[in-house]
Design a protein around this motif. Structure first.
Motif, PDB file in Angstrom:
ATOM      1  N   GLN A  85       0.837  -1.191   0.000  1.00 19.42           N
ATOM      2  CA  GLN A  85       0.000   0.000   0.000  1.00 19.42           C
ATOM      3  C   GLN A  85       0.882   1.256   0.000  1.00 19.42           C
ATOM      4  OE1 GLN A  85      -2.513  -0.184   3.461  1.00 19.42           O
ATOM      5  NE2 GLN A  85      -4.140   1.018   2.536  1.00 19.42           N
ATOM      6  N   ARG A  86       0.426   2.315  -0.678  1.00 18.22           N
ATOM      7  CA  ARG A  86       1.120   3.605  -0.636  1.00 18.22           C
ATOM      8  C   ARG A  86       0.235   4.556   0.152  1.00 18.22           C
ATOM      9  NH1 ARG A  86       5.410   4.243  -3.879  1.00 18.22           N
ATOM     10  NH2 ARG A  86       5.066   6.447  -4.332  1.00 18.22           N
ATOM     11  N   ILE A  87       0.819   5.162   1.188  1.00 17.23           N
ATOM     12  CA  ILE A  87       0.053   6.041   2.079  1.00 17.23           C
ATOM     13  C   ILE A  87       0.830   7.322   2.344  1.00 17.23           C
ATOM     14  CG2 ILE A  87      -1.121   4.120   3.225  1.00 17.23           C
ATOM     15  CD1 ILE A  87       0.876   4.509   5.570  1.00 17.23           C
ATOM     16  N   LEU A  88       0.135   8.315   2.833  1.00 17.64           N
ATOM     17  CA  LEU A  88       0.792   9.527   3.312  1.00 17.64           C
ATOM     18  C   LEU A  88       1.155   9.323   4.770  1.00 17.64           C
ATOM     19  CD1 LEU A  88      -1.357  12.476   1.888  1.00 17.64           C
ATOM     20  CD2 LEU A  88       0.983  11.865   1.278  1.00 17.64           C
ATOM     21  N   VAL A  89       2.346   9.717   5.141  1.00  9.09           N
ATOM     22  CA  VAL A  89       2.772   9.642   6.535  1.00  9.09           C
ATOM     23  C   VAL A  89       3.188  11.023   7.017  1.00  9.09           C
ATOM     24  CG1 VAL A  89       3.495   7.235   6.481  1.00  9.09           C
ATOM     25  CG2 VAL A  89       5.141   9.000   5.939  1.00  9.09           C
ATOM     26  N   ASP A  90       2.850  11.299   8.271  1.00  3.64           N
ATOM     27  CA  ASP A  90       3.368  12.480   8.961  1.00  3.64           C
ATOM     28  C   ASP A  90       4.535  11.985   9.793  1.00  3.64           C
ATOM     29  OD1 ASP A  90       1.315  14.082   7.981  1.00  3.64           O
ATOM     30  OD2 ASP A  90       0.020  13.713   9.722  1.00  3.64           O
TER      31      ASP A  90
END
Length: 184
Positions: A85-90
């Protein structure tokens, strides 16, 4: 059960409840502390999930300086992620190798598990304390009944010994070593 032993065992279970409270509090407070650190120096990047399970998710992402990062402890709040999966991370821009979380997730997700640990710890501790108290009460009652039975047997023996000589049978007299009367 000896009251001193009972008290010590119950204090041990009380300590288990306190320990569960401390663990749950540390989980919740730690999550809020980590979020505060991320929020103070927040940066966002696209990350690829390398591996994921219920409790851990490993990701790779590239920081603006071109360095590939892989947080050594994985992501905070890793639920519902899948490998590939490709996700946005902080992440914490001052410490991208340690603090990262999926974008949009925060410490509120740690409250339910933390409170669950506290509640479960106290349920177990209180139930164990009540079981110890009940076992102790039953043991004391059994000991009292046995003591009453021994006292009752002793009282019957004393009554038989103090009975008037003419009320006792020749067998009782012979058992106590008294000479038998030949006049009877």
């Amino acid at each position: 059960m000896n009251p001193v032993i009972q008290r010590r065992v119950q204090l041990g279970f009380l300590a288990v409840g306190v320990l569960a409270t401390l663990i749950g509090a540390v989980i919740i407070l730690g999550a809020y502390r980590n979020d505060a650190k991320i929020d103070a120096n927040r940066a966002t990047a696209v990350a690829e999930v390398i591996s994921a399970d219920r409790l851990h998710a490993a990701v790779n992402f590239v920081t603006p300086d071109g360095v590939l990062r892989n947080p050594k402890f994985g992501l905070l709040y890793p639920t519902e992620l899948e490998a590939g999966q490709r996700i946005l991370v902080d992440y914490d821009a001052t410490d991208p190798d340690n603090l990262a979380r999926p974008a949009g997730r925060n410490a509120q997700l740690a409250v339910i598990p933390g409170v669950s640990i506290i509640v479960a710890g106290w349920v177990v501790a209180i139930a164990a304390m009540l079981i110890v108290a009940e076992v102790s009460r039953r043991m004391r009652r059994r000991t009292e009944v046995e003591a009453d039975a021994v006292e009752g047997d002793a009282a019957e023996g004393d009554a038989a010994a103090s009975a008037a000589p003419e009320d006792r049978s020749p067998e009782d007299k012979a058992a106590e070593g008294e000479p038998l009367d030949s006049s009877a």
